[in-house]
Design an enzyme around this catalytic site. Structure first.
Site, PDB file in Angstrom:
ATOM      1  N   TRP A   1      28.574  62.645  23.992  1.00  0.00           N
ATOM      2  CA  TRP A   1      27.916  61.690  23.099  1.00  0.00           C
ATOM      3  C   TRP A   1      26.838  60.901  23.814  1.00  0.00           C
ATOM      4  O   TRP A   1      25.732  60.726  23.285  1.00  0.00           O
ATOM      5  CB  TRP A   1      28.933  60.760  22.436  1.00  0.00           C
ATOM      6  CG  TRP A   1      29.746  61.504  21.415  1.00  0.00           C
ATOM      7  CD1 TRP A   1      31.071  61.786  21.479  1.00  0.00           C
ATOM      8  CD2 TRP A   1      29.273  62.108  20.195  1.00  0.00           C
ATOM      9  NE1 TRP A   1      31.456  62.515  20.373  1.00  0.00           N
ATOM     10  CE2 TRP A   1      30.383  62.723  19.576  1.00  0.00           C
ATOM     11  CE3 TRP A   1      28.024  62.183  19.576  1.00  0.00           C
ATOM     12  CZ2 TRP A   1      30.270  63.410  18.360  1.00  0.00           C
ATOM     13  CZ3 TRP A   1      27.922  62.862  18.366  1.00  0.00           C
ATOM     14  CH2 TRP A   1      29.029  63.464  17.767  1.00  0.00           C
TER      15      TRP A   1
ATOM     16  N   ASP B   1      28.123  52.460  22.550  1.00  0.00           N
ATOM     17  CA  ASP B   1      28.530  53.271  21.406  1.00  0.00           C
ATOM     18  C   ASP B   1      30.054  53.248  21.401  1.00  0.00           C
ATOM     19  O   ASP B   1      30.696  53.906  22.218  1.00  0.00           O
ATOM     20  CB  ASP B   1      27.988  54.698  21.575  1.00  0.00           C
ATOM     21  CG  ASP B   1      28.519  55.668  20.513  1.00  0.00           C
ATOM     22  OD1 ASP B   1      29.339  55.256  19.668  1.00  0.00           O
ATOM     23  OD2 ASP B   1      28.110  56.849  20.551  1.00  0.00           O
TER      24      ASP B   1
ATOM     25  N   LYS C   1      36.042  57.187  12.576  1.00  0.00           N
ATOM     26  CA  LYS C   1      37.105  57.515  13.528  1.00  0.00           C
ATOM     27  C   LYS C   1      38.265  56.512  13.419  1.00  0.00           C
ATOM     28  O   LYS C   1      39.415  56.898  13.443  1.00  0.00           O
ATOM     29  CB  LYS C   1      36.563  57.516  14.965  1.00  0.00           C
ATOM     30  CG  LYS C   1      35.277  58.308  15.159  1.00  0.00           C
ATOM     31  CD  LYS C   1      35.508  59.801  15.343  1.00  0.00           C
ATOM     32  CE  LYS C   1      34.245  60.639  15.251  1.00  0.00           C
ATOM     33  NZ  LYS C   1      33.085  60.200  15.987  1.00  0.00           N
TER      34      LYS C   1
END
Ligand SMILES: *Cc1c(COP(=O)(O)O)cnc(C)c1O
Length: 362
Positions: free
Chosen positions: A100, A174, A198
């Site tokens: 990511w 993030d 999530k």
């Protein structure tokens, strides 16, 4: 998603009741986002999140869309010009600890100078490079970290103190895949972003928490709907916000409060993760490669030493009601995502299955 949240949403889908239980004759999806009913949902959700995450008064909470991947462009469009480097272009530093943050690093290149301050790629993203070794640039507007690498299973268990490391950059995190699983030290963070899907609610909602003085520096090319200052000025209603996803996240915030808040969640998550890692480490069939000091409490990747058993492992798991254990295609193997809503009993069931499968296939 917590079962209680889904049950409540189902019961109220056709006719939403207010805080006093009075039905209003319409479901949340049918409300105007500017009507008093939805505004009460929105205000409560914001206040609950602020309380849960102890977000200071000088930080704004924005409910946006586009997911974590859109933020990879929206962040540099809004923050890269906080400072200019020698070329007149804004610059940002990146610590790449997995898939990511690597995506964030590549995307930001379109909007600013990007520098790799450190990378864990050489050893296959199984550790976090020591902060003392990071190559920090004095002209960087911000430094980006992904504080939980969902695919690689690498988590920062504390945030770096950039000032102490000699950097004047703002810290951008993030936190898509571990938001609300542990407290956030806002004194070290300028901006945090995360997709809701999530740990908070259904897909479609992106959460941004940003310190007020970082608003108002967007590049001219930044779309108005993605300009944090515009979004903040309009209380996240410059364009229609993802109302149903906000409502569902709001129900999750209330569920989190009933569980005892973020400190209680953190303790429960630590217990769940410890049980699973202990089971994996004690076995001679399974292994996890991530260094112990940065193993994720949310996403636990693991491998079978004999990969010819992978199919049998997954089909047996499915029969036992244990779903979605296949690892991300870029990493292979298996991955157990044990987010907030996964009860301890779910992890215990997985551990029992791991042991039973090892007994028959080890
Ligand atoms: C899932 C995830 C993303 C991507 O989110 P989208 O909503 O699909 O854009 C970004 N960062 C992290 C850490 C993630 O886990």
């Amino acid at each position: 998603m917590p079962q209680e949240v889904l049950t409540q949403a189902a019961a109220d889908m056709l006719d939403w009741p207010d805080a006093y239980g009075k039905r209003c004759g319409m479901g949340v999806m049918e409300m105007s986002h500017r009507g008093k009913e939805f505004l009460s949902i929105y205000t409560q959700a914001e206040a609950d999140l602020r309380e849960l995450l102890a977000v200071p008064a000088n930080y704004r909470i924005l409910f946006m869309q586009g997911g974590g991947l859109a933020e990879n462009a929206i962040v540099p469009m809004n923050l890269s010009a906080l400072k200019k480097d020698a070329t007149g272009r804004g610059a940002a530093d990146f610590v790449v600890t997995g898939s990511w943050s690597e995506k964030s690093f590549v995307e930001a290149e379109k909007f600013c100078q990007t520098r790799l301050a450190a990378s864990g790629k050489a050893d296959g993203f199984i550790s976090i490079p020591d902060a003392a070794s990071w190559q920090l640039n004095t002209d960087a507007s911000y430094l980006h970290l992904c504080t939980n690498e969902t695919i690689n299973g690498v988590e920062f268990h504390s945030l770096p103190d950039l000032k102490a490391l000699g950097s004047r950059a703002e810290l951008v995190i993030d936190f898509s895949s571990h938001i609300a699983s542990r407290p956030v030290d806002w004194s070290r963070v300028g901006l945090g972003f995360g997709g809701a899907q999530k740990n908070l609610g259904p897909a479609g909602l992106t959460l941004v928490v940003v310190r007020e003085d970082l608003l108002g520096h967007a590049l001219d090319i930044c779309p108005s709907a993605f300009n944090y200052q515009t979004v903040a000025k309009n209380e996240s209603m410059y364009n229609t916000p993802p109302t149903y996803a906000i409502y569902m996240a709001g129900l999750t915030f209330q569920w989190l409060k009933r569980q005892g808040g973020i400190a209680a969640m953190e303790a429960a998550n630590a217990t769940k993760a410890e049980l699973l890692y202990r089971t994996i480490d004690a076995s001679s069939l399974y292994f996890n490669k991530v260094h112990k000091d940065c193993r994720s409490r949310m996403n636990v990747p693991f491998f079978l030493r004999d990969e010819s058993h992978n199919e049998a492992f997954l089909s047996g798991a499915k029969e036992a009601g244990l779903l979605q254990l296949k690892g991300h295609k870029s990493v292979g193997g298996m991955r157990a995502s044990i987010y907030n809503a996964m009860p301890l009993a779910g992890v215990q069931a997985l551990c029992a299955y791991l042991q039973e499968f090892e007994r028959t296939h080890g």
